[in-house]
Design an enzyme around this catalytic site. Structure first.
Site, PDB file in Angstrom:
ATOM      1  N   CYS A   1     -11.377  10.068  -2.270  1.00 21.19           N
ATOM      2  CA  CYS A   1     -10.127   9.994  -1.496  1.00 21.19           C
ATOM      3  C   CYS A   1      -9.937  11.288  -0.718  1.00 21.19           C
ATOM      4  CB  CYS A   1      -8.943   9.759  -2.422  1.00 21.19           C
ATOM      5  SG  CYS A   1      -7.355   9.710  -1.559  1.00 21.19           S
TER       6      CYS A   1
ATOM      7  N   HIS B   1      -0.665   9.812  -3.418  1.00 19.13           N
ATOM      8  CA  HIS B   1      -2.078   9.405  -3.512  1.00 19.13           C
ATOM      9  C   HIS B   1      -2.202   7.879  -3.589  1.00 19.13           C
ATOM     10  CE1 HIS B   1      -6.102   8.587  -4.861  1.00 19.13           C
ATOM     11  NE2 HIS B   1      -5.536   7.864  -5.822  1.00 19.13           N
TER      12      HIS B   1
ATOM     13  N   ASP C   1       2.918  -7.067   0.021  1.00 19.88           N
ATOM     14  CA  ASP C   1       3.802  -5.996  -0.427  1.00 19.88           C
ATOM     15  C   ASP C   1       3.669  -5.919  -1.933  1.00 19.88           C
ATOM     16  OD1 ASP C   1       5.592  -8.488  -0.919  1.00 19.88           O
ATOM     17  OD2 ASP C   1       6.611  -6.854  -1.961  1.00 19.88           O
TER      18      ASP C   1
ATOM     19  N   CYS D   1      -6.966  12.141   0.743  1.00 22.55           N
ATOM     20  CA  CYS D   1      -5.537  12.393   0.952  1.00 22.55           C
ATOM     21  C   CYS D   1      -5.217  13.849   0.622  1.00 22.55           C
ATOM     22  CB  CYS D   1      -4.688  11.422   0.141  1.00 22.55           C
ATOM     23  SG  CYS D   1      -4.361  11.925  -1.559  1.00 22.55           S
TER      24      CYS D   1
ATOM     25  N   ASP E   1      13.423  -9.027   2.132  1.00 19.87           N
ATOM     26  CA  ASP E   1      13.322 -10.243   1.327  1.00 19.87           C
ATOM     27  C   ASP E   1      14.693 -10.917   1.307  1.00 19.87           C
ATOM     28  OD1 ASP E   1      14.847  -8.751  -0.357  1.00 19.87           O
ATOM     29  OD2 ASP E   1      13.452  -8.779  -2.036  1.00 19.87           O
TER      30      ASP E   1
ATOM     31  N   CYS F   1      -5.435  14.823  -3.088  1.00 21.43           N
ATOM     32  CA  CYS F   1      -6.806  14.956  -3.601  1.00 21.43           C
ATOM     33  C   CYS F   1      -7.523  16.167  -3.001  1.00 21.43           C
ATOM     34  CB  CYS F   1      -7.596  13.677  -3.342  1.00 21.43           C
ATOM     35  SG  CYS F   1      -7.009  12.310  -4.376  1.00 21.43           S
TER      36      CYS F   1
HETATM   37 ZN   LIG Z   1      -5.885  10.874  -2.935  1.00 21.04          ZN
END
Ligand SMILES: [Zn+2]
Length: 399
Positions: free
Chosen positions: A331, A362, A293, A333, A102, A336
């Site tokens: 999820c 996460h 972003d 990930c 930026d 999780c």
């Molecule tokens: Zn997750």
């Protein structure tokens, strides 16, 4: 074709792959690889995406192809001489993928009473040591060249969300004059080889930096259109919508996005700065935005808040004390797959740093996965169905 620098090759390339309504799926090619859009860019304020190692960030389950760096923070500390001597920002932080920086304009503006703006630039006091500092379009371009990011942002001025027409016009005109000065100094620096990230590319790009212009105008649609016209007239490699989510009501913000995004140049990437929740991202994609972003996934991760497919989840709540389910049952990930709400709550309440690390992981996975699904749905022509189902799931629960 987008051209920047002193040869005829472009600095970046943007190819549209699919479109559904205003929603677009594309590929943004930079000197450090290809980025599929719509894209969410994690924020690496001080040269770090807070709470996560680069190895994890690069792993398949997160895998962002581009992150952000903040000019204001890096300029004040460790300082540009240090970063230049360490070979530019990529080398300094150990990240070889694309970076967007930026301009510092928004951070300085956020200092409020601590800054004073005149035609030349912004005078302010450093939040690090209280010293008097001055940032201008020229200095911002010099700093961003030393950082060597793939995408440089023009130095702009932001009007508050509730600014009057007169205040906004004044601010927007200044942004336009600063955009011209940014462009001029940027081109000089490219010619002088000041860009520390300059690369030899094999993908018909120049290897130079690209620069995006920023559309301002607060919530005044006529001024937004005027700002867009002025910015396009100067000519940039991509265009951003700035000065949103700065105090205006959400419906007002979305009115600006829905009116302006579709009329931004169709052959250039469109970037919505600093926004927002997963549902905001999807709504803005529907209006034709390609790049985002936001600090939400990382910042909220550190304060115990998780984003899930059924809405926000506050890990501090007593109701999770003995809950063996993962944060988000949909999820996949690594957090999780392994950990329960009960354990994460225990870590958070015990002040363990791992709580922030796991929740950040996460949250980033959730944002990046959502954008992967958005891209896939546009490419398959089922974005509107995806959007409807995403919203229904979110509203079905709602904490
Ligand atoms: Zn997750």
């Amino acid at each position: 074709m987008i051209t920047t620098g002193n040869d005829n090759k472009p600095a970046i390339r943007f190819d549209l792959i699919a479109q559904e309504g205003e929603a677009r799926a594309g590929v943004l090619t930079t000197r450090r690889g290809e980025i599929e859009t719509p894209v969410f860019m994690p924020v690496g304020t001080a040269g770090t995406v807070k709470g996560i190692r680069f190895e994890e960030l690069e792993s398949e389950e997160l895998d962002p192809k581009i992150i952000l760096g903040n000019t204001y923070h890096l300029w004040l500390r460790p300082g540009i001489e240090t970063i230049r001597e360490c070979g530019g920002l990529h080398k300094f932080i150990g990240w070889q993928r694309a970076l967007l920086t930026d301009s510092g304009g928004f951070q300085v503006w956020s200092l409020g009473a601590l800054r004073k703006i005149d035609e030349e630039g912004t005078h302010f006091r450093s939040h690090v040591d209280g010293s008097a500092q001055f940032l201008s379009p020229e200095i911002s371009m010099e700093v961003q060249a030393a950082l060597g990011s793939e995408i440089v942002m023009a130095f702009d001025e932001c009007a508050p969300g509730n600014a009057t027409h007169e205040e906004t016009l004044k601010s927007m005109s200044l942004t336009s004059r600063w955009a011209k000065r940014s462009r001029t100094r940027f081109d000089q620096l490219q010619g002088e080889g000041a860009d520390t990230g300059r690369a030899v590319t094999t993908n018909c790009l120049s290897g130079a930096q690209a620069i995006f212009g920023i559309v301002q105008g607060a919530s005044h649609l006529s001024l937004r259109r005027e700002s867009l016209a002025q910015t396009v007239e100067i000519g940039f490699d991509g265009y951003a919508l700035g000065g949103l989510s700065v105090g205006e009501e959400k419906p007002v913000m979305f009115e600006v996005i829905r009116e302006i995004a579709p009329v931004m140049p169709a052959d250039r990437p469109r970037y919505l700065m600093g926004i927002g929740t997963p549902e905001d991202l999807i709504d803005a994609v529907a209006a034709g935005i390609d790049m985002f972003d936001c600090v939400l996934p990382t910042r909220n991760g550190r304060t115990g808040q998780a984003f899930t497919s059924s809405g926000k989840l506050n890990i501090k709540n007593a109701q999770w004390a003995k809950d063996s389910r993962p944060i988000d049952e949909l999820c996949n990930c690594s957090v999780c797959r392994r950990h329960s709400r009960a354990y994460l709550r225990h870590l958070y309440l015990s002040g363990e740093m791992l709580a922030s690390i796991l929740l950040t992981h996460h949250n980033l996975a959730f944002f990046l996965d959502t954008m992967r699904a958005v891209r896939q749905s546009i490419r398959s022509g089922v974005f509107h169905k995806f959007r409807r189902e995403f919203t229904e799931r979110l509203n079905a629960n709602g904490e």
